[in-house]
Design an enzyme around this catalytic site. Structure first.
Site, short mmCIF file in Angstrom:
data_model
loop_
_atom_site.label_atom_id
_atom_site.label_comp_id
_atom_site.label_asym_id
_atom_site.label_seq_id
_atom_site.Cartn_x
_atom_site.Cartn_y
_atom_site.Cartn_z
N LYS A 152 0.83 -1.21 0.00
CA LYS A 152 0.00 0.00 0.00
C LYS A 152 0.86 1.26 0.00
O LYS A 152 0.59 2.20 -0.74
CB LYS A 152 -0.96 0.01 1.20
CG LYS A 152 -1.97 -1.10 1.21
CD LYS A 152 -2.96 -0.99 2.35
CE LYS A 152 -2.32 -0.95 3.72
NZ LYS A 152 -1.69 -2.19 4.16
N ARG B 38 -11.00 0.08 8.85
CA ARG B 38 -10.67 -1.29 9.24
C ARG B 38 -11.86 -2.03 9.81
O ARG B 38 -11.75 -3.21 10.12
CB ARG B 38 -9.53 -1.29 10.25
CG ARG B 38 -8.21 -0.91 9.63
CD ARG B 38 -7.08 -1.12 10.57
NE ARG B 38 -5.83 -0.81 9.91
CZ ARG B 38 -4.66 -0.86 10.49
NH1 ARG B 38 -4.57 -1.21 11.75
NH2 ARG B 38 -3.57 -0.57 9.82
N ARG C 248 11.67 -7.98 4.92
CA ARG C 248 11.75 -6.61 5.43
C ARG C 248 12.50 -6.58 6.77
O ARG C 248 13.30 -5.69 7.02
CB ARG C 248 10.33 -6.04 5.60
CG ARG C 248 10.33 -4.56 5.92
CD ARG C 248 8.99 -4.03 6.38
NE ARG C 248 7.90 -4.23 5.44
CZ ARG C 248 6.66 -3.82 5.67
NH1 ARG C 248 6.34 -3.20 6.79
NH2 ARG C 248 5.71 -4.01 4.80
N ARG D 125 14.80 -5.54 12.48
CA ARG D 125 13.81 -5.46 13.57
C ARG D 125 13.97 -6.63 14.52
O ARG D 125 14.31 -7.74 14.11
CB ARG D 125 12.39 -5.47 13.00
CG ARG D 125 12.05 -4.22 12.24
CD ARG D 125 10.63 -4.30 11.76
NE ARG D 125 10.30 -3.12 11.00
CZ ARG D 125 9.17 -2.98 10.33
NH1 ARG D 125 8.27 -3.93 10.33
NH2 ARG D 125 8.94 -1.89 9.65
N ARG E 14 -0.90 -8.23 13.67
CA ARG E 14 -1.65 -7.30 12.82
C ARG E 14 -2.10 -7.96 11.52
O ARG E 14 -3.20 -7.72 11.02
CB ARG E 14 -0.83 -6.05 12.52
CG ARG E 14 -0.73 -5.12 13.71
CD ARG E 14 0.15 -3.90 13.48
NE ARG E 14 -0.07 -3.26 12.20
CZ ARG E 14 0.91 -2.78 11.43
NH1 ARG E 14 2.16 -2.85 11.82
NH2 ARG E 14 0.64 -2.21 10.28
#
Length: 192
Positions: free
Chosen positions: A14, A89, A128, A134, A145
């Site tokens: 997105k 959402r 990613r 991370r 999520r």
């Protein structure tokens, strides 16, 4: 005015596609995630509330999100249109957005679902994370999520399908090809 909703789970592309659409159609991008991060960074009352909710890997309550989004739209009275990213959402958020836009004589013109499988999303997130470095607990929150999207958020689509406003674009493949497919859908709405 052109009002779009970009729909898809975290990692669907997105953000990448929004940047290209903003440039082509001169739209204002409203990302609820970006707004939440701004409030958290500025340590506003909303930011403190949102920080704890997100830390728990949950969705921010509808009314908090709606109020913040309406405030952002009001800041851009000269906009040619908006891309809503990460919103709505829930069906309640979709109805609130419709009501808010109707009060301004506007509506959502198109909801584009970037169609990406859950397996592809998890692979993208893993890549990613390798690049960003991370930590594992962030990965767990992101996976939560993603699960939240596939178990709850996906149910917003029938609301817009009932209005005949949903276009599905394959979100897997070459970024430029995906963009051209998005533009085809948008241009068809503009021409109608």
């Amino acid at each position: 005015m052109l009002n779009l909703v970009l729909f898809g789970p975290p990692g669907a592309g997105k953000g990448t596609q929004s940047a290209k659409l903003i440039e082509k159609y001169q739209l204002v991008h409203i990302s609820t995630g970006d707004l939440f991060r701004m409030h958290i960074k500025e340590e506003t009352a909303l930011g403190k509330q949102v920080k704890q909710i997100l830390a728990d890997g949950l969705l921010v309550p509808d009314q908090v999100t709606i109020d913040m989004l309406e405030e952002e739209v009001q800041k851009n009275p000269q906009a040619k249109g908006f891309i809503f990213d990460g919103f709505p959402r829930t069906v309640a958020q979709a109805q609130a957005l419709d009501d808010f836009l109707a009060g301004k004589g506007e509506s959502i013109n198109l909801v584009v679902k970037l169609d990406v499988t859950e397996e592809e999303i998890k692979q993208r997130i893993a890549e990613r994370q390798k690049i960003s470095g991370r930590v594992d607990d962030e990965a767990e929150k992101l996976l939560k999520r993603i699960d939240e999207y596939f178990s709850k958020t996906i149910h917003v689509l029938p609301y817009y399908e009932g209005q005949g406003k949903v276009a599905v674009v394959n979100g897997i493949g070459n970024i430029e090809t995906i963009f051209q497919n998005l533009c085809q859908e948008i241009d068809a709405v503009i021409a109608s």
